[in-house]
Design a protein around this motif. Structure first.
Motif, PDB file in Angstrom:
ATOM      1  N   CYS A  37      10.681   0.876  -2.498  1.00 51.49           N
ATOM      2  CA  CYS A  37       9.280   1.264  -2.670  1.00 51.49           C
ATOM      3  C   CYS A  37       9.184   2.051  -3.976  1.00 51.49           C
ATOM      4  N   HIS A  38       8.642   1.431  -5.014  1.00 47.22           N
ATOM      5  CA  HIS A  38       8.646   2.117  -6.322  1.00 47.22           C
ATOM      6  C   HIS A  38       7.787   3.372  -6.301  1.00 47.22           C
ATOM      7  N   VAL A  39       6.787   3.403  -5.429  1.00 51.59           N
ATOM      8  CA  VAL A  39       5.924   4.588  -5.348  1.00 51.59           C
ATOM      9  C   VAL A  39       6.712   5.757  -4.744  1.00 51.59           C
ATOM     10  N   ASN A  65      12.485   0.300   3.153  1.00 50.35           N
ATOM     11  CA  ASN A  65      12.127   1.030   1.928  1.00 50.35           C
ATOM     12  C   ASN A  65      12.504   2.506   2.063  1.00 50.35           C
ATOM     13  N   MET A 110       6.603   5.270   4.080  1.00 50.64           N
ATOM     14  CA  MET A 110       5.958   5.231   2.771  1.00 50.64           C
ATOM     15  C   MET A 110       4.435   5.268   2.856  1.00 50.64           C
ATOM     16  N   LEU A 147      -1.650  -4.211  -0.770  1.00 50.88           N
ATOM     17  CA  LEU A 147      -0.563  -3.266  -1.010  1.00 50.88           C
ATOM     18  C   LEU A 147      -0.485  -2.887  -2.491  1.00 50.88           C
ATOM     19  N   CYS A 148       0.329  -1.860  -2.777  1.00 57.99           N
ATOM     20  CA  CYS A 148       0.480  -1.406  -4.162  1.00 57.99           C
ATOM     21  C   CYS A 148       1.000  -2.554  -5.033  1.00 57.99           C
ATOM     22  N   CYS A 195       4.884  -4.212  -5.057  1.00 63.27           N
ATOM     23  CA  CYS A 195       5.525  -3.839  -3.792  1.00 63.27           C
ATOM     24  C   CYS A 195       6.597  -4.861  -3.390  1.00 63.27           C
ATOM     25  N   CYS A 197       3.437  -0.046   5.992  1.00 63.92           N
ATOM     26  CA  CYS A 197       2.845  -0.793   4.873  1.00 63.92           C
ATOM     27  C   CYS A 197       2.580  -2.239   5.251  1.00 63.92           C
TER      28      CYS A 197
END
Ligand code: SF4
Length: 459
Positions: free
Chosen positions: A363-365, A278, A282, A169-170, A173, A198
Motif C-alpha cells: 500500500c503506497h499510501v 498490505n 489501511m 481506490l487510490c 493501488c 480497501c
C-alpha cells in the motif's frame, strides 16, 4: 474492437483486444553481480559464439549483461544494406549469416549492444532466443536475466476485466491490481467474498461507484470462511461449477478472522481464499496488523524515543495454513503476475479442500511511498528475500522463485518512508528476521518436498 453492454445496460463499453504478447528475454540493466559471466559462458557453450556480453564497468557501477531485445522496429534490420535481418512473426529478429557481408552497419545502428561483429567470422552475430529456451537465462541464477513467458500470461489472464467503469481506490493501488489479475485468471464462474477493508470497495462498490461484474457477498471481518462454507456447499449441491472466492485483507485474515479460516482449512472446505497483504489496516489510517514487517512505522507503531516501529516479526499466515495440511497454499506477489496466475490455476484445481493464496500487495499510501512504487516495492521484496515465493500441496513445499543471490535489503527499505528511519543496526536486525523466514521456507522445502498431484505419495 468489440462492444458489450455496460453495467447500467443503457451504455456500451469499448473493449479493446489486448496486443499479442510474445515471450521475451528480460534483463535488469546494470544489476548483475560484478564478475559474473555465467550467461556468456552458457551461450558460448550452446551456440559456439557468445551472443550476450557481460560488461563490468566498476567506475560507473555498471555490471550487466547486454543482448538483443528483439525490438519491434529493429534499427539493425533497417540499417542492413543486404536484407540479412528480418523480424519474424514470432517476434524474433533473425539474422541470415549467409547474406551478411560484415559491413557492421547493424552494430552501429543498435543502441543496445544487441548485435556485434564476430572477430573470427567477420560477420554479424546476434541472439535468436534459442528457440524459446535461451541458454543464458537458464544459466542465470540471480534472476537479472530471465525468459518471460508473456504469451502464457496473456492466455492465463484471458477473461475480461472484472470491473465496471471507474474504480474508487487510490491511484496505483496494488490491491486493485491483484484483484484484476486474480479475476482475469479465474473468470466469471466465481462468487466474490469481501470483508470491510480497501478491497470491499472493489467487490461490492461504494455508493454509486464502480464495482465488480461478478456476484459478490459482503461479510463481516470475523466470518468470511464460515459464510463461504455455506454458499460453496449449496453451489456444489446444485451442481454449479461456480467457486466461492474470497479477496480480503491481512487484518481480516491474520487477526480478526483467523479462527474461522483455520476451521475451514481443517474441515477441508473447497473454497479459494486470497489474502491481499498490505501489512496493516489501511482504510482506517494505516494501523499495524500482525503481518506488518518488523521495524515498520505505522499509526500505532510510531518512531520516537523508546520505540522504532513495530517490534514483533510478522505472522507467517501462509506457513500456518500449510501446516493445516490444506489442499493448496501459496504466496504470490503483484510483481510476478505469471507466478500468481499459475498458482490461481492450481488453487482452482484443488477441489478436494481449501486453497489459500497470500498475495503481497504493498500500500503506497500507508507505506509512505510514491504513487507508482507499489509494484517495484513488491518486486524488491521478492529479490531481497523479504517475501519468498513458494507453494505447498498437502504440506509438501517448493520455492517457485528461489533467490540465490539476494539484493541488499537497503534496495527494498529505501523505497518507502515507513522503513527510512532504520539505521545500520535496525537494517541488520530486519535482515536477520528476513533471513530466518527465508531459511525456514527452504528447510520446509528440503524436509517436505513438493509432490505433484497423483504422484506416488501425493494426494
Ligand atoms: S490505502 Fe493502500 S491498499 Fe488501500 S486502496 Fe489505497 S493504496 Fe490501495
Amino acid at each position: 474492437m468489440a462492444l458489450r453492454p455496460g453495467p447500467a445496460g443503457d451504455r456500451v463499453t469499448a473493449v479493446t483486444a489486448p496486443p499479442a504478447l510474445r515471450d521475451t528475454l528480460c534483463i535488469e540493466w546494470g544489476a548483475c553481480p560484478p564478475g559474473c559471466r555465467d550467461c556468456v559462458e552458457a551461450c558460448a557453450l550452446a551456440r559456439g559464439v557468445a551472443r550476450v556480453t557481460a560488461l563490468d564497468l566498476a567506475e560507473v557501477s555498471f555490471h550487466g549483461a547486454l543482448t538483443c531485445g528483439q525490438c519491434g522496429e529493429p534499427a539493425c534490420r533497417d540499417a542492413c544494406p543486404t536484407g540479412a535481418i528480418v523480424r519474424e512473426e514470432s517476434g524474433v529478429v533473425r539474422l541470415d549469416q549467409e547474406r551478411c557481408v560484415g559491413c557492421g552497419a547493424c552494430a552501429g545502428a543498435c543502441a543496445w549492444g544487441g548485435i556485434t561483429l564476430d572477430a573470427v567470422t567477420g560477420r554479424a552475430s546476434k541472439c535468436d532466443t534459442c528457440g524459446g529456451r535461451p541458454a543464458c537465462a537458464l544459466a542465470c541464477t540471480t534472476g537479472r536475466l530471465r525468459w518471460v513467458e508473456t504469451s502464457a500470461l496473456a492466455r492465463r489472464l484471458g477473461h475480461p476485466d472484472p470491473f465496471t467503469q471507474g474504480v474508487s481506490l487510490c491511484p496505483g493501488c496494488a490491491a486493485e491490481l491483484g484483484f484484476r489479475t486474480a479475476f482475469r485468471a479465474i473468470g466469471p464462474d466465481a462468487v466474490v467474498f469481501a470483508a470491510p477493508g480497501c478491497a470491499c470497495m472493489l467487490a461490492c462498490g461504494l455508493g454509486t461507484a464502480a464495482t465488480t461484474r461478478l456476484p459478490s457477498v459482503m461479510s463481516l471481518m470475523t466470518n468470511v470462511p464460515s459464510l463461504m462454507t455455506g454458499v460453496a456447499r449449496q453451489l456444489r449441491r446444485s451442481g454449479a461449477r461456480t467457486r466461492a472466492v474470497a479477496f480480503v485483507g491481512d487484518g481480516t485474515t491474520a487477526d480478526v478472522g483467523f479462527q474461522p479460516l483455520s476451521g475451514a482449512a481443517e474441515r477441508g472446505e473447497p473454497i479459494v481464499y486470497i489474502c491481499y497483504d498490505n501489512e496493516g489496516y489501511m482504510n482506517t489510517g494505516a494501523q499495524r496488523s500482525s503481518t506488518t514487517l518488523q521495524g515498520a512505522r505505522t499509526m500505532t507503531t510510531p518512531v520516537g524515543p523508546g520505540q522504532a516501529g513495530k517490534r514483533q516479526v510478522p505472522k507467517d499466515v501462509a506457513v500456518l495454513m500449510a501446516m493445516h495440511g490444506a489442499a493448496y497454499v501459496a504466496t504470490a506477489s503483484v510483481s510476478h503476475p505469471e507466478d500468481f496466475a499459475a498458482k490461481l490455476e492450481r488453487a482452482l484445481a484443488a477441489e478436494d479442500g481449501l486453497a489459500y493464496i497470500h498475495l503481497y500487495a504493498p500500500c503506497h499510501v500507508g507505506w509512505q511511498a510514491p504513487m507508482d512504487a507499489a509494484v517495484e516495492i513488491a518486486r524488491m521484496a521478492v529479490l531481497t528475500r523479504v517475501f519468498p515465493l513458494w507453494e505447498a500441496r498437502r504440506g509438501r513445499f517448493r520455492l517457485t522463485h528461489p533467490i540465490a543471490h539476494p539484493r541488499p535489503l537497503g534496495d527494498f527499505a529505501g523505497l518507502m518512508g515507513r522503513l527510512r528511519h532504520l539505521d545500520e543496526d535496525g537494517l541488520r536486525a530486519l535482515g536477520r528476521a528476513v533471513e530466518e523466514r527465508y531459511r525456514r521456507v527452504e528447510a520446509l522445502c528440503a524436509a517436505l518436498p513438493w509432490q505433484e498431484p497423483g504422484a506416488a505419495g501425493g494426494r
